[in-house]
Design a protein around this motif. Structure first.
Motif, PDB file in Angstrom:
ATOM      1  N   PHE A  88      69.858  95.433  44.117  1.00  0.00           N
ATOM      2  CA  PHE A  88      68.820  95.611  45.149  1.00  0.00           C
ATOM      3  C   PHE A  88      67.997  96.849  44.910  1.00  0.00           C
ATOM      4  CE2 PHE A  88      72.848  94.816  47.111  1.00  0.00           C
ATOM      5  CZ  PHE A  88      72.673  93.558  47.617  1.00  0.00           C
ATOM      6  N   ALA A  89      68.716  97.930  44.538  1.00  0.00           N
ATOM      7  CA  ALA A  89      68.026  99.211  44.481  1.00  0.00           C
ATOM      8  C   ALA A  89      66.836  99.121  43.534  1.00  0.00           C
ATOM      9  CB  ALA A  89      69.006 100.290  44.011  1.00  0.00           C
ATOM     10  N   LEU A  90      67.046  98.451  42.419  1.00  0.00           N
ATOM     11  CA  LEU A  90      65.992  98.396  41.408  1.00  0.00           C
ATOM     12  C   LEU A  90      64.766  97.625  41.900  1.00  0.00           C
ATOM     13  CD1 LEU A  90      66.151  99.779  38.739  1.00  0.00           C
ATOM     14  CD2 LEU A  90      66.752  97.615  37.689  1.00  0.00           C
ATOM     15  N   PRO A  91      64.933  96.398  42.382  1.00  0.00           N
ATOM     16  CA  PRO A  91      63.722  95.700  42.851  1.00  0.00           C
ATOM     17  C   PRO A  91      63.075  96.382  44.055  1.00  0.00           C
ATOM     18  CG  PRO A  91      65.683  94.347  43.206  1.00  0.00           C
ATOM     19  CD  PRO A  91      66.091  95.497  42.371  1.00  0.00           C
ATOM     20  N   LEU A  92      63.893  96.942  44.953  1.00  0.00           N
ATOM     21  CA  LEU A  92      63.288  97.623  46.102  1.00  0.00           C
ATOM     22  C   LEU A  92      62.473  98.828  45.639  1.00  0.00           C
ATOM     23  CD1 LEU A  92      65.977  97.579  48.919  1.00  0.00           C
ATOM     24  CD2 LEU A  92      63.789  96.392  48.840  1.00  0.00           C
ATOM     25  N   ALA A  93      63.078  99.613  44.744  1.00  0.00           N
ATOM     26  CA  ALA A  93      62.367 100.784  44.245  1.00  0.00           C
ATOM     27  C   ALA A  93      61.094 100.364  43.518  1.00  0.00           C
ATOM     28  CB  ALA A  93      63.277 101.570  43.305  1.00  0.00           C
TER      29      ALA A  93
ATOM     30  N   LEU B  62      56.195  94.417  34.223  1.00  0.00           N
ATOM     31  CA  LEU B  62      56.790  93.940  32.970  1.00  0.00           C
ATOM     32  C   LEU B  62      57.880  94.889  32.507  1.00  0.00           C
ATOM     33  CD1 LEU B  62      53.869  92.548  30.842  1.00  0.00           C
ATOM     34  CD2 LEU B  62      55.729  91.321  31.955  1.00  0.00           C
ATOM     35  N   ALA B  63      57.623  96.195  32.666  1.00  0.00           N
ATOM     36  CA  ALA B  63      58.631  97.169  32.251  1.00  0.00           C
ATOM     37  C   ALA B  63      59.878  97.042  33.112  1.00  0.00           C
ATOM     38  CB  ALA B  63      58.055  98.578  32.347  1.00  0.00           C
ATOM     39  N   GLY B  64      59.705  96.683  34.379  1.00  0.00           N
ATOM     40  CA  GLY B  64      60.852  96.594  35.275  1.00  0.00           C
ATOM     41  C   GLY B  64      61.712  95.361  35.041  1.00  0.00           C
ATOM     42  N   LEU B  65      61.139  94.335  34.416  1.00  0.00           N
ATOM     43  CA  LEU B  65      61.905  93.098  34.230  1.00  0.00           C
ATOM     44  C   LEU B  65      63.165  93.341  33.413  1.00  0.00           C
ATOM     45  CD1 LEU B  65      59.207  90.389  33.470  1.00  0.00           C
ATOM     46  CD2 LEU B  65      60.601  90.635  35.508  1.00  0.00           C
ATOM     47  N   LEU B  66      62.993  94.155  32.389  1.00  0.00           N
ATOM     48  CA  LEU B  66      64.081  94.296  31.419  1.00  0.00           C
ATOM     49  C   LEU B  66      65.343  94.911  32.033  1.00  0.00           C
ATOM     50  CD1 LEU B  66      64.152  93.303  28.583  1.00  0.00           C
ATOM     51  CD2 LEU B  66      63.774  95.642  27.798  1.00  0.00           C
ATOM     52  N   PRO B  67      65.243  96.083  32.698  1.00  0.00           N
ATOM     53  CA  PRO B  67      66.475  96.624  33.304  1.00  0.00           C
ATOM     54  C   PRO B  67      67.088  95.699  34.346  1.00  0.00           C
ATOM     55  CG  PRO B  67      64.546  97.904  33.945  1.00  0.00           C
ATOM     56  CD  PRO B  67      64.121  97.017  32.831  1.00  0.00           C
ATOM     57  N   LEU B  68      66.240  95.019  35.103  1.00  0.00           N
ATOM     58  CA  LEU B  68      66.780  94.139  36.134  1.00  0.00           C
ATOM     59  C   LEU B  68      67.524  92.962  35.505  1.00  0.00           C
ATOM     60  CD1 LEU B  68      67.017  93.934  39.076  1.00  0.00           C
ATOM     61  CD2 LEU B  68      64.787  92.870  39.209  1.00  0.00           C
ATOM     62  N   LEU B  69      66.930  92.423  34.444  1.00  0.00           N
ATOM     63  CA  LEU B  69      67.590  91.335  33.719  1.00  0.00           C
ATOM     64  C   LEU B  69      68.911  91.832  33.145  1.00  0.00           C
ATOM     65  CD1 LEU B  69      66.885  88.419  33.063  1.00  0.00           C
ATOM     66  CD2 LEU B  69      65.883  89.192  30.924  1.00  0.00           C
TER      67      LEU B  69
ATOM     68  N   SER C 264      62.112  86.091  35.803  1.00  0.00           N
ATOM     69  CA  SER C 264      61.513  86.789  34.670  1.00  0.00           C
ATOM     70  C   SER C 264      60.493  85.906  33.981  1.00  0.00           C
ATOM     71  CB  SER C 264      62.577  87.185  33.649  1.00  0.00           C
ATOM     72  OG  SER C 264      63.545  87.970  34.255  1.00  0.00           O
ATOM     73  N   LEU C 265      60.871  84.635  33.744  1.00  0.00           N
ATOM     74  CA  LEU C 265      59.938  83.760  33.041  1.00  0.00           C
ATOM     75  C   LEU C 265      58.694  83.501  33.893  1.00  0.00           C
ATOM     76  CD1 LEU C 265      62.454  81.357  31.311  1.00  0.00           C
ATOM     77  CD2 LEU C 265      60.904  82.959  30.232  1.00  0.00           C
ATOM     78  N   CYS C 266      58.903  83.320  35.212  1.00  0.00           N
ATOM     79  CA  CYS C 266      57.744  83.109  36.078  1.00  0.00           C
ATOM     80  C   CYS C 266      56.868  84.367  36.105  1.00  0.00           C
ATOM     81  CB  CYS C 266      58.185  82.763  37.496  1.00  0.00           C
ATOM     82  SG  CYS C 266      58.888  81.129  37.630  1.00  0.00           S
ATOM     83  N   ALA C 267      57.520  85.533  36.066  1.00  0.00           N
ATOM     84  CA  ALA C 267      56.750  86.774  36.098  1.00  0.00           C
ATOM     85  C   ALA C 267      55.913  86.919  34.834  1.00  0.00           C
ATOM     86  CB  ALA C 267      57.696  87.962  36.253  1.00  0.00           C
ATOM     87  N   ILE C 268      56.517  86.574  33.688  1.00  0.00           N
ATOM     88  CA  ILE C 268      55.748  86.649  32.439  1.00  0.00           C
ATOM     89  C   ILE C 268      54.573  85.675  32.499  1.00  0.00           C
ATOM     90  CG2 ILE C 268      55.873  86.214  29.965  1.00  0.00           C
ATOM     91  CD1 ILE C 268      58.777  87.171  30.099  1.00  0.00           C
ATOM     92  N   TYR C 269      54.852  84.495  33.030  1.00  0.00           N
ATOM     93  CA  TYR C 269      53.789  83.504  33.194  1.00  0.00           C
ATOM     94  C   TYR C 269      52.679  84.079  34.069  1.00  0.00           C
ATOM     95  CZ  TYR C 269      51.746  78.891  34.241  1.00  0.00           C
ATOM     96  OH  TYR C 269      50.903  77.817  34.372  1.00  0.00           O
ATOM     97  N   ALA C 270      53.101  84.691  35.210  1.00  0.00           N
ATOM     98  CA  ALA C 270      52.113  85.204  36.165  1.00  0.00           C
ATOM     99  C   ALA C 270      51.289  86.322  35.538  1.00  0.00           C
ATOM    100  CB  ALA C 270      52.819  85.704  37.413  1.00  0.00           C
ATOM    101  N   TRP C 271      51.946  87.121  34.712  1.00  0.00           N
ATOM    102  CA  TRP C 271      51.247  88.232  34.071  1.00  0.00           C
ATOM    103  C   TRP C 271      50.018  87.711  33.301  1.00  0.00           C
ATOM    104  CZ3 TRP C 271      52.058  89.617  28.532  1.00  0.00           C
ATOM    105  CH2 TRP C 271      51.357  90.768  28.191  1.00  0.00           C
ATOM    106  N   VAL C 272      50.203  86.608  32.580  1.00  0.00           N
ATOM    107  CA  VAL C 272      49.086  86.042  31.824  1.00  0.00           C
ATOM    108  C   VAL C 272      48.152  85.262  32.745  1.00  0.00           C
ATOM    109  CG1 VAL C 272      48.485  84.475  29.955  1.00  0.00           C
ATOM    110  CG2 VAL C 272      50.520  85.899  29.783  1.00  0.00           C
ATOM    111  N   TYR C 273      48.762  84.505  33.650  1.00  0.00           N
ATOM    112  CA  TYR C 273      48.001  83.598  34.507  1.00  0.00           C
ATOM    113  C   TYR C 273      47.040  84.364  35.411  1.00  0.00           C
ATOM    114  CZ  TYR C 273      47.401  79.629  37.735  1.00  0.00           C
ATOM    115  OH  TYR C 273      46.897  78.614  38.495  1.00  0.00           O
ATOM    116  N   LEU C 274      47.504  85.546  35.890  1.00  0.00           N
ATOM    117  CA  LEU C 274      46.710  86.280  36.880  1.00  0.00           C
ATOM    118  C   LEU C 274      45.831  87.353  36.251  1.00  0.00           C
ATOM    119  CD1 LEU C 274      49.426  86.739  39.632  1.00  0.00           C
ATOM    120  CD2 LEU C 274      47.571  85.093  39.578  1.00  0.00           C
ATOM    121  N   ARG C 275      45.726  87.356  34.925  1.00  0.00           N
ATOM    122  CA  ARG C 275      44.995  88.429  34.253  1.00  0.00           C
ATOM    123  C   ARG C 275      43.578  88.605  34.795  1.00  0.00           C
ATOM    124  NH1 ARG C 275      46.270  87.783  28.054  1.00  0.00           N
ATOM    125  NH2 ARG C 275      48.145  89.072  28.046  1.00  0.00           N
TER     126      ARG C 275
END
Lengths: 486, 98, 498
Positions: free
Chosen positions: A11-16, A34-41, A90-101
């Protein structure tokens, strides 16, 4: 050890990250995300690995114990959901990163909301008491509404509003049920309730309120009306997150509470009723999906139908033998995981097809198989799992449920699985018929960025592969459950 | 009927009134208010029932405070969405909402 | 994992990998695609020959891993399975050659060849499956991978045919699934064992076992085009000729017939199935299909449709052979699995040649085709003679064994069915031969394609002649080692003397 200390990080990580990204300038949020995905994963994997190696355990947040502190329980199911959330998000976030550019306004709010959503979901998976489940449910629900409203069209706003009203009503019913349970038993913890529960009127009323609230939030037929506009009308990566994970949140709570209270407290008829509603969802959702002309609405109605399968769990696990109950547990969880992966893939690939032809109308997909085979292939792979055809997670789940239904002598659920599979084939192949029809000889379609296709394909492929190696995840999910070793 | 149960029953009455309003009204602000009344009802039930003969129990208070925070957040979000919806469509209710 | 299980995996992987690579290739990479296709087909054939030699020497080939507790994924090469694999990999090679020629310059070739390879992979999986679960897995995969081929042309008619195809096969697949699950609940994982594994069950379960048998046979009968579940097959003839040739003559219908063979021999056991009284009704169903298919074939003017109805009739010979209780009848059925495949694929190749070269699709337009395309017409004649059962063609061998088997099993009426159906076969094939060889064309041929040195492009002619030669050889050299007949006898000796 790393796994143990990673639990609060979930929790702490996504909340922060959520708070930091709100404070950060909008232009930085995507990169930060994108940087946050990795530690959370990594934390999610660590927690899962710890569970597999060392078995289930509880974690007292900040060393404060219940009742005032918050206890977290990590068992196979919880850790499995954490990992599933991490992979799909994570995969949806990567998708969104490109999709919402090229949509900076949506992108800048997508990231903070995603983090809060993630924190809420992890809160649900790990909560050991029914009140923290409520808090998790609310955090997740509010973030989800915000995500739907990101697409600022009037339709999306109306859908978000409708979703919010349904969610609020559902959580209040749930909260009232929690209040009654606490008044009767003086405890909120699952373990405590399981020990103390008796089948008196208060408990049954409380359970009825809880079930009703959760059914509304899970969008079980006939309480599903809010789902198709919200899931079908949101931005594509948001649709994927909502259908794959968010509806599972409230179902997960229902499943947990049922395992604690349901089998003891509720009459046999309740379980059958839940199964019948599930059957209604399978038929109605499948039928409505087949009738849609809007590609994402079709996929959204397919979610309504697939939720129905999950509710076959209740009649198959209540009042049946241990073997049938174990098969039902395995089958339902397999269905849940397969649906999460496949539906995310289906929404993402549908989004790619829509990007390609510039229209969400299924009739405009004519001839697309020639020009966008990869998007269509992901759509097909995900479809295979949703139809319950081998080799896929959906098939393995269906196989287990069929086994359970025969073993417990409840042959009528076989008909649901039979017709449900054929209905889903009807709506999936409806899309394929259009795509295979010969259309224009010249390629007018837009080529979506490769990342979008690859993320969809990865999700679809995992929905297939998990069916072939199902015994491993199922064994892990059984750790610490009533059905298994550990 | 003990004093505590009075609170609990008024909570139930408030909850039911709120539910009635939530279902009957079409204007979104009214529905939002109704939701808040339902919430208050639930909190009253929580506090009222828990006081019944067990002395002072801090847990329901913690729960209610958390619940109030959640309700405030929900209301705020609902107001934001409502305002954007109103600006986009000029309506105060949801379409085809019969 | 040892070499013997790796080689099974490799047989499957040759077409799976080819399929994946071909999907990713750009439409314009014709040479590379053809090379991959042919290399994979040749490699697979070599591997299969290797395994055939091994099976002959009683070497065990098995690959298994757990899917869920109590259910394994099993690939195993036994004599029956490897026969079907041998047939499909041999014909895959020829059909690939044929398809490369046939689809020259047609659109969507990557998609076509990708799914084509996937189909072959599913067929091989069906043949090598070591238990009902694995069988079911590939059986459904076959449905999914053939759909894009049926609708390949993208016309309204082919989409309609695809839809009918799905109705039938998905419905049948679901029934089969129920049967398999029910059996699984009763006895656990049902591996294919010669002689079956059910005969030890409690007699009170017999009615249930009969019901399960019925569900499975109906589910499999859809693909085997048993009457009245056959309607998809003639409609599916809108697909391109190589698809009709390989899939509808060999892979799909044979998958159904092969599945019935597995269920009868290796799940129930032929003696147990006989004692349950299941074989008689199956023989009747097969006989009705044989006569019905032949009668309908008489009335078709479209050449491919006539061949399709002929397929419906001929595939049921296999099922008839399976349902005759006794080794000779079994030999007749199993050997026909190979013979019919070789003969029917030849006929479909010929029909494709006529259509591509002369633009002729109808029987009534074939007058004088023998003079214009002698080689193709000789191949067609050989195939047709085989179908009628004229010695020394392969079809004669099958019918001979079926007849003797029927007498041995005491089912004399089957002999009548065989005679009537042979007469009907003659009645719908001989007029075609008459038109081809003895009538004259009034108008000039409207030729669409540049044909090159031969009567038709070499890529279309060579596979046609090769399969015709195989069909002839299978009959002429039936007594030699490794002929289809010889192999069927090996299977039967292992099946009846476990």
């Amino acid at each position: 050890m790393i796994g143990f200390w990673s639990v609060p990080l979930l929790f702490a990580l996504p909340l922060a990250l959520g708070i930091v990204s709100l404070l950060a300038p909008p232009a930085w949020r995507a990169r930060l995300g994108l940087a946050g995905l990795l530690p959370l994963l990594a934390a999610s994997i660590a927690v899962f690995a710890h569970l597999v190696l060392d078995g289930p355990h509880t974690y007292a947040l900040g060393n404060w114990n219940a009742p005032l502190g918050i206890n977290l329980a990590v068992d196979g199911l919880a850790a499995g959901m954490v990992l599933l959330t991490a992979v799909v998000s994570s995969l949806c976030a990567i998708y969104a990163w490109v999709y919402l550019r090229d949509q900076p306004a949506s992108s800048s709010f997508f990231w903070p909301l995603l983090w809060f959503l993630w924190a809420g979901m992890n809160g649900i998976w790990l909560a050991e008491d029914i009140f923290n489940l409520y808090v998790g449910l609310e955090v997740m629900g509010l973030a989800a509404v915000g995500l739907v409203a990101l697409k600022a069209t009037p339709q999306a706003l109306a859908a978000a509003m409708r979703y919010l009203l349904a969610a609020l009503l559902g959580s209040l019913a749930y909260l009232l049920g929690v209040a009654l349970l606490y008044a009767s038993y003086g405890t909120l913890s699952m373990a405590g309730l399981q020990e103390a529960a008796t089948a008196d009127v208060t408990t049954q009323v409380a359970l009825a309120l809880i079930i009703l609230g959760l059914l509304l939030k899970t969008a079980l037929f006939p309480l599903h009306a809010w789902l198709p506009p919200a899931h079908g009308g949101a931005l594509t990566p948001v649709s994927a997150l909502l259908s794959a994970l968010v509806v599972k949140g409230s179902f997960y709570i229902l499943l947990r509470i049922w395992m604690v209270l349901g089998t003891e407290v509720t009459p046999f008829a309740t379980a059958q009723l839940l199964g019948i509603l599930g059957a209604g969802a399978v038929f109605y959702g499948g039928w409505m999906a087949w009738r849609q002309h809007h590609l994402k609405q079709l996929v959204a109605y397919s979610t309504v139908a697939q939720i129905g399968y999950l509710f076959l769990f209740f009649p198959l696990v209540t009042g049946t033998g241990p073997e049938a109950a174990r098969l039902a547990w395995d089958g339902t969880l397999m269905m849940l995981i397969a649906h999460a992966l496949a539906k995310a893939a289906l929404f993402l690939s549908a989004g790619n097809l829509i990007l390609a032809v510039g229209s969400a109308h299924i009739g405009h997909l004519v001839g697309i198989s020639r020009f966008r085979p990869m998007s269509l292939f992901s759509f097909g792979l995900a479809g295979v799992s949703l139809m319950g055809l081998p080799p896929s997670g959906g098939f393995t789940g269906k196989w287990l449920l069929l086994n359970s239904a025969i073993l417990s002598g409840q042959w009528w659920w076989l008909i649901v699985l039979f017709l449900g599979g054929l209905l889903s084939a009807a709506y999936i192949f409806k899309v394929f018929r259009m795509a295979f029809r010969e259309g224009p000889q010249v390629d007018h379609s837009v080529t979506p960025p490769l990342t979008l296709d690859v993320t969809a394909l990865m999700l679809a492929a995992s929905a297939i592969l998990i069916g072939l190696t199902a015994h491993l995840p199922l064994a892990w999910l059984r750790i610490g459950s009533p059905f298994g070793a550990g | 009927m003990s004093g505590a149960l009075v609170f609990a029953w008024s909570g139930v009455v408030l909850f039911s009134l709120g539910l009635f309003g939530f279902i009957v009204h079409r204007h979104l602000l009214r529905r939002l208010l109704a939701f808040n009344i339902m919430g208050s009802g639930a909190f009253l039930v929580l506090v009222g029932l828990a006081q019944d003969g067990r002395g002072i129990d801090p847990v329901p208070h913690a729960m209610v405070i958390t619940g109030i925070v959640v309700a405030v957040a929900s209301t705020a979000l609902a107001l934001v969405v409502f305002r954007r919806w109103y600006r986009a469509s000029g309506r105060t209710d949801l379409p085809e909402d019969t | 994992m040892d070499w013997n299980s790796l080689i099974l995996f490799a047989v499957l992987a040759t077409s799976l990998v080819a399929s994946a690579v071909i999907f990713l290739l750009a439409e314009s990479r014709v040479t590379l695609r053809s090379t991959i296709n042919l290399a994979a087909a040749v490699l697979k054939l070599l591997l299969v020959l290797w395994i055939i030699w091994g099976v002959y020497q009683n070497i065990e080939y098995e690959l298994r891993f757990t899917i869920i507790d109590g259910v394994d994924f099993i690939l195993r090469a036994d004599a029956l399975g490897i026969m079907f694999v041998g047939l499909s990999s041999l014909l895959w090679l020829f059909t690939t050659l044929y398809a490369i020629g046939y689809l020259e310059k047609a659109p969507n070739r990557s998609r076509f060849f990708g799914f084509f390879s996937l189909c072959v992979a599913s067929t091989v999986g069906i043949a090598l499956a070591g238990n009902l679960f694995t069988f079911l897995l590939f059986y459904e995969l076959l449905t999914l991978s053939t759909y894009p081929l049926v609708v390949h042309r993208g016309t309204r008619e082919s989409l309609r045919a695809g839809q009918i195809y799905l109705y039938y096969t998905l419905g049948g697949g679901a029934l089969l699934l129920f049967g398999v699950v029910a059996l699984h609940v009763l006895v656990g994982d049902t591996e294919f064992i010669p002689g079956g594994s059910l005969s030890g069950l409690d007699p009170t379960l017999y009615p249930l076992l009969i019901g399960i048998f019925l569900m499975m046979v109906i589910g499999l009968g859809v693909k085997a085009a048993l009457f009245p579940l056959h309607a998809w097959l003639p409609m599916a003839m809108v697909a391109p000729a190589p698809v009709s040739a390989l899939l509808h003559a060999v892979a799909v219908v044979k998958a159904g017939a092969f599945g019935i063979a597995r269920v009868v021999y290796d799940v129930y056991g032929i003696e147990f199935a006989f004692s349950l009284g299941l074989l008689g009704p199956l023989a009747v169903a097969a006989s009705i299909t044989i006569l019905y298919g032949s009668l309908r074939a008489l009335a078709q003017d479209d050449l491919k449709k006539r061949l399709a109805f002929s397929t419906i009739s001929q595939v049921s010979y296999i099922i008839l052979g399976i349902s005759l209780f006794g080794p000779i009848g079994t030999i007749g059925g199993l050997v026909h699995l190979l013979h019919q495949g070789l003969m029917k694929i030849t006929l479909f190749f010929c029909a494709g040649n006529y259509a591509e070269t002369l633009g002729v699709h109808k029987v009534s337009e074939l007058d004088g085709a023998g003079q214009r395309m002698p080689a193709t017409s000789v191949a067609f004649t050989l195939g047709a003679f085989g179908m009628i059962g004229i010695p020394p063609m392969a079809g004669f061998i099958s019918k001979w064994y079926l007849g003797i088997g029927a007498l041995e099993a005491g089912m004399n009426w089957v002999l009548g069915v065989l005679i009537v159906s042979s007469l009907l076969n003659a009645a719908y094939f001989l007029p075609i031969l008459y038109r081809i060889w003895f009538r004259r064309r009034e108008r000039p041929w409207c030729e669409g394609k540049v044909v090159g040195r031969f009567e038709t492009p070499a890529l279309l002619l060579i596979p046609t002649l090769a399969t015709a030669a195989f069909a002839l050889a299978a009959g002429l050299f039936a007594g030699m080692p490794f002929s289809p007949l010889y192999w069927a006898q090996i299977i039967v000796s292992r099946e009846y003397l476990p």
